[in-house]
Design an enzyme around this catalytic site. Sequence first.
Site, PDB file in Angstrom:
ATOM      1  CE  LYS A  43      24.875 -58.251 -29.807  1.00 32.59           C
ATOM      2  NZ  LYS A  43      24.653 -59.460 -29.123  1.00 32.59           N
ATOM      3  CG  ASP A 103      32.350 -73.766 -34.632  1.00 32.48           C
ATOM      4  OD1 ASP A 103      32.779 -74.890 -34.522  1.00 32.48           O
ATOM      5  OD2 ASP A 103      32.216 -73.173 -33.462  1.00 32.48           O
ATOM      6  CE  LYS A 131      37.431 -72.750 -33.836  1.00 32.88           C
ATOM      7  NZ  LYS A 131      36.566 -72.699 -32.617  1.00 32.88           N
ATOM      8  CG  ASP A 159      31.065 -63.368 -28.253  1.00 31.80           C
ATOM      9  OD1 ASP A 159      31.096 -63.957 -29.461  1.00 31.80           O
ATOM     10  OD2 ASP A 159      30.167 -63.535 -27.274  1.00 31.80           O
TER      11      ASP A 159
HETATM   12  C1  PRP Z   1      28.792 -67.292 -34.353  1.00 28.82           C
HETATM   13  C2  PRP Z   1      29.264 -66.754 -35.334  1.00 28.82           C
HETATM   14  C3  PRP Z   1      28.431 -67.749 -36.378  1.00 28.82           C
HETATM   15  C4  PRP Z   1      28.129 -69.087 -35.641  1.00 28.82           C
HETATM   16  C5  PRP Z   1      28.924 -70.011 -36.476  1.00 28.82           C
HETATM   17  O1  PRP Z   1      27.767 -66.359 -33.765  1.00 28.82           O
HETATM   18  O2  PRP Z   1      29.468 -65.505 -35.581  1.00 28.82           O
HETATM   19  O3  PRP Z   1      27.383 -66.859 -36.761  1.00 28.82           O
HETATM   20  O4  PRP Z   1      28.212 -68.623 -34.268  1.00 28.82           O
HETATM   21  O5  PRP Z   1      28.698 -71.278 -35.587  1.00 28.82           O
HETATM   22  P1  PRP Z   1      28.024 -72.438 -36.102  1.00 28.82           P
HETATM   23  O6  PRP Z   1      28.872 -72.962 -37.580  1.00 28.82           O
HETATM   24  O7  PRP Z   1      28.262 -73.641 -35.336  1.00 28.82           O
HETATM   25  O8  PRP Z   1      26.654 -72.245 -36.501  1.00 28.82           O
HETATM   26  P2  PRP Z   1      27.301 -66.345 -32.494  1.00 28.82           P
HETATM   27  O9  PRP Z   1      25.694 -67.225 -32.583  1.00 28.82           O
HETATM   28  O10 PRP Z   1      28.135 -66.558 -31.339  1.00 28.82           O
HETATM   29  O11 PRP Z   1      26.698 -64.661 -32.237  1.00 28.82           O
HETATM   30  P3  PRP Z   1      27.565 -63.487 -32.245  1.00 28.82           P
HETATM   31  O12 PRP Z   1      28.066 -63.454 -33.924  1.00 28.82           O
HETATM   32  O13 PRP Z   1      26.646 -62.366 -32.048  1.00 28.82           O
HETATM   33  O14 PRP Z   1      28.605 -63.736 -31.468  1.00 28.82           O
END
Ligand code: PRP
Length: 179
Positions: A43, A103, A131, A159
């Site tokens: 999201k 990330d 990041k 979030d």
């Molecule tokens: C977060 C962000 C990315 C992912 C990045 O999503 O929106 O999709 O994590 O992390 P990574 O590079 O370590 O894979 P999240 O799963 O928290 O879902 P959300 O967007 O619904 O908050």
Amino acid sequence: MLDNYIAEVLVSPEELKETIQKLGEKLTVEYQDKNPLVICILKGAIFFMTDLVRAMNCDLEVDFMDVSSYGDAFESSGQVRILKDLDQSVKDRHILIVEDIIDTGRTLAYIVELLKHRQAASVKIVTLLDKPERRVMAIEADYVGVEVPNKFVVGYGLDYKQGLRNLPYIGVLKPEMYE
Ligand code: PRP
């Protein structure tokens, strides 16, 4: 007040606007006459995506995909699962994936492979935040808004336990909120 959760502002509303405008101009050139399918990864990226496509002056279509990588924990589990798949076929389409943050890179590594396997004509990534210190997969965005340090960032889609997405800026969460 939502501001009470925040230790510092990293990207102000004005800086967000400027950053997205610049990205939109570059993407307008890149995707002129390509009618890309712009994929928002739910999201977190939804706020960025809706502003970004309005800064792109070319034909395009949008679709949405939801995958889980974090859940409510702070660390990526290393597992990526599709919660909602795309409605449209990506075969022979030019794909622009829109993310709020990269990330570890696990989410995007999985999605890029999936879309290539589904025979997209091209796959590019635009992320609002990067990041790089946290990266474990060899994945880089083609377009990056702002590079951020290894801090807990929230707001404008990002979030903390599903909250704070509606902050109009990117801030650093006060450590006492999660310690
Ligand atoms: C977060 C962000 C990315 C992912 C990045 O999503 O929106 O999709 O994590 O992390 P990574 O590079 O370590 O894979 P999240 O799963 O928290 O879902 P959300 O967007 O619904 O908050």
